[in-house]
Write a protein that holds these residues in place. Structure first.
Motif, PDB file in Angstrom:
ATOM      1  N   TYR A  11      23.514  30.173  25.651  1.00 56.12           N
ATOM      2  CA  TYR A  11      23.748  31.267  25.039  1.00 56.12           C
ATOM      3  C   TYR A  11      22.473  31.215  24.329  1.00 56.12           C
ATOM      4  CZ  TYR A  11      26.152  33.446  21.170  1.00 56.12           C
ATOM      5  OH  TYR A  11      26.281  33.761  19.947  1.00 56.12           O
ATOM      6  N   THR A  12      21.787  30.211  23.149  1.00 62.36           N
ATOM      7  CA  THR A  12      21.460  31.219  22.213  1.00 62.36           C
ATOM      8  C   THR A  12      20.166  31.851  22.892  1.00 62.36           C
ATOM      9  OG1 THR A  12      22.085  30.002  20.466  1.00 62.36           O
ATOM     10  CG2 THR A  12      20.458  30.866  19.888  1.00 62.36           C
ATOM     11  N   MET A  13      19.302  31.233  23.948  1.00 63.03           N
ATOM     12  CA  MET A  13      18.226  31.189  24.308  1.00 63.03           C
ATOM     13  C   MET A  13      18.802  32.227  25.972  1.00 63.03           C
ATOM     14  SD  MET A  13      15.899  27.898  24.150  1.00 63.03           S
ATOM     15  CE  MET A  13      14.534  28.257  25.169  1.00 63.03           C
ATOM     16  N   LEU A  14      19.354  31.987  26.563  1.00 61.09           N
ATOM     17  CA  LEU A  14      19.158  32.579  27.770  1.00 61.09           C
ATOM     18  C   LEU A  14      20.669  34.101  27.873  1.00 61.09           C
ATOM     19  CD1 LEU A  14      19.112  30.040  30.306  1.00 61.09           C
ATOM     20  CD2 LEU A  14      17.332  31.479  29.125  1.00 61.09           C
ATOM     21  N   LEU A  15      21.655  34.009  26.911  1.00 64.28           N
ATOM     22  CA  LEU A  15      22.457  34.605  27.114  1.00 64.28           C
ATOM     23  C   LEU A  15      22.687  36.159  26.222  1.00 64.28           C
ATOM     24  CD1 LEU A  15      25.888  32.762  28.644  1.00 64.28           C
ATOM     25  CD2 LEU A  15      23.824  34.543  30.109  1.00 64.28           C
ATOM     26  N   LYS A  16      22.383  35.362  24.611  1.00 63.52           N
ATOM     27  CA  LYS A  16      22.666  36.269  23.378  1.00 63.52           C
ATOM     28  C   LYS A  16      21.937  37.358  23.752  1.00 63.52           C
ATOM     29  CE  LYS A  16      22.747  35.691  18.554  1.00 63.52           C
ATOM     30  NZ  LYS A  16      23.327  34.877  17.141  1.00 63.52           N
ATOM     31  N   ARG A  17      19.959  37.910  24.218  1.00 64.71           N
ATOM     32  CA  ARG A  17      19.688  38.837  23.687  1.00 64.71           C
ATOM     33  C   ARG A  17      19.567  39.543  24.523  1.00 64.71           C
ATOM     34  NH1 ARG A  17      15.219  37.086  19.170  1.00 64.71           N
ATOM     35  NH2 ARG A  17      16.103  34.937  18.704  1.00 64.71           N
ATOM     36  N   ARG A  18      20.503  39.493  26.045  1.00 64.27           N
ATOM     37  CA  ARG A  18      20.749  40.137  27.457  1.00 64.27           C
ATOM     38  C   ARG A  18      21.809  39.937  27.767  1.00 64.27           C
ATOM     39  NH1 ARG A  18      16.749  35.674  27.635  1.00 64.27           N
ATOM     40  NH2 ARG A  18      14.699  35.608  28.344  1.00 64.27           N
ATOM     41  N   THR A  19      22.718  39.396  27.548  1.00 66.60           N
ATOM     42  CA  THR A  19      23.773  40.299  28.118  1.00 66.60           C
ATOM     43  C   THR A  19      25.176  40.670  27.005  1.00 66.60           C
ATOM     44  OG1 THR A  19      25.656  40.419  29.646  1.00 66.60           O
ATOM     45  CG2 THR A  19      24.816  38.415  28.339  1.00 66.60           C
ATOM     46  N   SER A  20      25.907  41.320  27.205  1.00 66.85           N
ATOM     47  CA  SER A  20      26.781  41.333  26.219  1.00 66.85           C
ATOM     48  C   SER A  20      28.154  40.657  26.585  1.00 66.85           C
ATOM     49  CB  SER A  20      27.953  43.548  26.138  1.00 66.85           C
ATOM     50  OG  SER A  20      28.088  43.810  28.127  1.00 66.85           O
ATOM     51  N   GLN A  21      28.238  39.574  27.348  1.00 65.56           N
ATOM     52  CA  GLN A  21      29.040  38.961  28.065  1.00 65.56           C
ATOM     53  C   GLN A  21      28.979  37.655  27.294  1.00 65.56           C
ATOM     54  OE1 GLN A  21      31.879  39.120  29.467  1.00 65.56           O
ATOM     55  NE2 GLN A  21      31.387  41.960  28.982  1.00 65.56           N
ATOM     56  N   ASN A  22      27.497  37.545  26.347  1.00 68.48           N
ATOM     57  CA  ASN A  22      26.912  36.393  26.278  1.00 68.48           C
ATOM     58  C   ASN A  22      28.513  35.446  25.091  1.00 68.48           C
ATOM     59  OD1 ASN A  22      28.091  38.203  23.655  1.00 68.48           O
ATOM     60  ND2 ASN A  22      25.858  38.298  23.185  1.00 68.48           N
ATOM     61  N   ILE A  23      29.033  36.404  25.200  1.00 71.24           N
ATOM     62  CA  ILE A  23      29.785  34.930  23.364  1.00 71.24           C
ATOM     63  C   ILE A  23      31.530  34.569  25.158  1.00 71.24           C
ATOM     64  CG2 ILE A  23      31.354  37.091  22.977  1.00 71.24           C
ATOM     65  CD1 ILE A  23      30.521  33.882  20.921  1.00 71.24           C
ATOM     66  N   VAL A  24      31.214  35.461  26.151  1.00 70.16           N
ATOM     67  CA  VAL A  24      32.139  34.463  27.202  1.00 70.16           C
ATOM     68  C   VAL A  24      32.029  33.734  27.309  1.00 70.16           C
ATOM     69  CG1 VAL A  24      33.898  35.310  28.733  1.00 70.16           C
ATOM     70  CG2 VAL A  24      32.765  36.777  27.622  1.00 70.16           C
ATOM     71  N   TRP A  25      30.904  33.368  28.146  1.00 69.20           N
ATOM     72  CA  TRP A  25      30.129  32.395  28.475  1.00 69.20           C
ATOM     73  C   TRP A  25      29.514  31.251  28.036  1.00 69.20           C
ATOM     74  CZ3 TRP A  25      33.030  33.163  33.051  1.00 69.20           C
ATOM     75  CH2 TRP A  25      32.732  34.186  33.576  1.00 69.20           C
ATOM     76  N   GLY A  26      28.976  32.094  27.326  1.00 70.06           N
ATOM     77  CA  GLY A  26      28.056  31.354  25.790  1.00 70.06           C
ATOM     78  C   GLY A  26      29.387  30.518  25.157  1.00 70.06           C
ATOM     79  N   GLY A  27      30.014  31.099  24.631  1.00 62.64           N
ATOM     80  CA  GLY A  27      31.396  30.430  23.701  1.00 62.64           C
ATOM     81  C   GLY A  27      31.881  29.119  24.939  1.00 62.64           C
ATOM     82  N   ALA A  28      31.436  29.020  26.026  1.00 61.72           N
ATOM     83  CA  ALA A  28      32.126  27.438  25.693  1.00 61.72           C
ATOM     84  C   ALA A  28      31.446  26.120  26.054  1.00 61.72           C
ATOM     85  CB  ALA A  28      31.088  27.073  28.326  1.00 61.72           C
ATOM     86  N   ALA A  29      30.847  26.689  24.819  1.00 61.21           N
ATOM     87  CA  ALA A  29      30.084  25.397  24.658  1.00 61.21           C
ATOM     88  C   ALA A  29      30.874  25.366  23.111  1.00 61.21           C
ATOM     89  CB  ALA A  29      28.775  25.790  23.697  1.00 61.21           C
ATOM     90  N   GLY A  30      31.927  25.864  22.819  1.00 58.45           N
ATOM     91  CA  GLY A  30      32.920  25.656  21.920  1.00 58.45           C
ATOM     92  C   GLY A  30      34.174  25.047  22.176  1.00 58.45           C
TER      93      GLY A  30
END
Length: 315
Positions: free
Chosen positions: A151-170
């Motif tokens: 989430y933080t290093m790969l998705l957050k600054r690259r895609t608008s879907q960051n929180i969709v897939w990165g949110g899986a950690a939560g």
């Protein structure tokens, strides 16, 4: 660190209590390290862990297991959050919402934050492995790595879907809690994982609408930054429906009659709030995204409380 008293040179001895300035500095440092862990986020994660454990045990698990799992979960979440602060220290410094964080205010050095977050994570995984089982420990490690790296290093600054897939950690605490009790994973925690997964986008996008200028200034492509308000509101409504639908799947799998009543009523209220925001945006109004943000917190807490209470009421 306590200052060593200097030997008195006069008749009246000096006090052994550290000077007020030193004490304030120590307390400020402690508060800064606690702030790195983002305690408010940890509270919400623990709200999902304990009900999952109660559902897995079909009652209250042994107190020692509960304490070990919650402490391990707290340390793991604190680790992930501290490492998130380390990676995001540049954008945190330019955002109004995050400008108060310790690294943004230079209250903690980046090196100290990195060491602190890494040590917390190692302790968390070791504690989970020794006090519960190594499946729970492995899931704990995976949650930390996913949040920090994916989430933080790969998705957050690259895609608008960051929180969709990165949110899986939560979503991982429900799997961790279940695994801590049973040593395995089943369909019930997977459904709870899906509930949190679908709940995360409307919850976080509501916040991102409020702080859209912050994210734009920091160059973070959150959906409200790159999409029109009505497009964001429509996705919030869609994910709210998916949240409610997935929550009701748990009923035939693992609960009695109380849970679906609460899930249905609370879910209906969540959809109403999402639709209210969509109607406001459709009229050209900014709406009240923070109202949805705060309500979504209450919704998730109520839903998981219902999971736990249902076990004792309907068993």
């Amino acid at each position: 660190m306590t200052q060593t008293p200097v030997a008195p040179t006069s008749v009246a001895p000096t006090s052994a209590v550290p000077p007020p300035a030193v004490r304030r500095s120590s307390m400020s440092s402690l508060r800064a390290y606690i702030a790195l862990t983002k305690p408010r986020i940890i509270e919400l994660l623990l709200v999902t862990t304990l009900p999952a454990m109660i559902l897995a045990a079909k009652g209250l698990p042994p107190l020692s297991l509960v304490i070990s799992t919650l402490v391990g979960g707290t340390l793991a979440a604190g680790s992930a959050n501290a490492l998130n602060c380390f990676v995001d220290r540049d954008i945190d410094a330019v955002m109004r919402r995050t400008g108060h964080r310790p690294l943004a205010r230079h209250e903690v050095s980046p090196r100290a934050a990195l060491i602190f977050g890494t040590v917390l994570g190692m302790v968390a995984v070791l504690l989970m492995g020794l006090a519960t089982n190594w499946l729970a420990a492995g899931l704990t490690a995976a949650a930390i790595v996913f949040y920090v790296v994916v989430y933080t290093m790969l998705l957050k600054r690259r895609t608008s879907q960051n929180i969709v897939w990165g949110g899986a950690a939560g979503c991982m605490p429900v799997l961790i809690g279940w695994a801590a009790v049973t040593g395995s994973v089943a369909w019930a925690p997977v459904v709870l994982f899906a509930v949190v997964f679908f709940w995360t986008p409307p919850h976080f996008w509501a916040l991102a609408i409020r702080y859209r200028e912050d994210y734009a200034r920091a160059g973070v492509p959150m959906l409200p930054v790159v999409a029109t308000p009505i497009a964001v509101a429509r996705q919030i409504v869609a994910y709210s429906w998916l949240t409610v639908a997935s929550s009701l799947v748990l009923w035939p799998l693992a609960t009695g009659w109380l849970y679906p009543i609460v899930a249905g009523v609370a879910g209906g209220a969540l959809i109403v709030e999402a639709q209210r925001l969509l109607r406001a945006v459709s009229r050209g109004d900014a709406g009240k995204p923070m109202r949805l943000f705060h309500f979504s917190n209450s919704y998730l807490a109520l839903l998981f409380v219902a999971v736990a209470v249902d076990v004792f009421v309907t068993r």
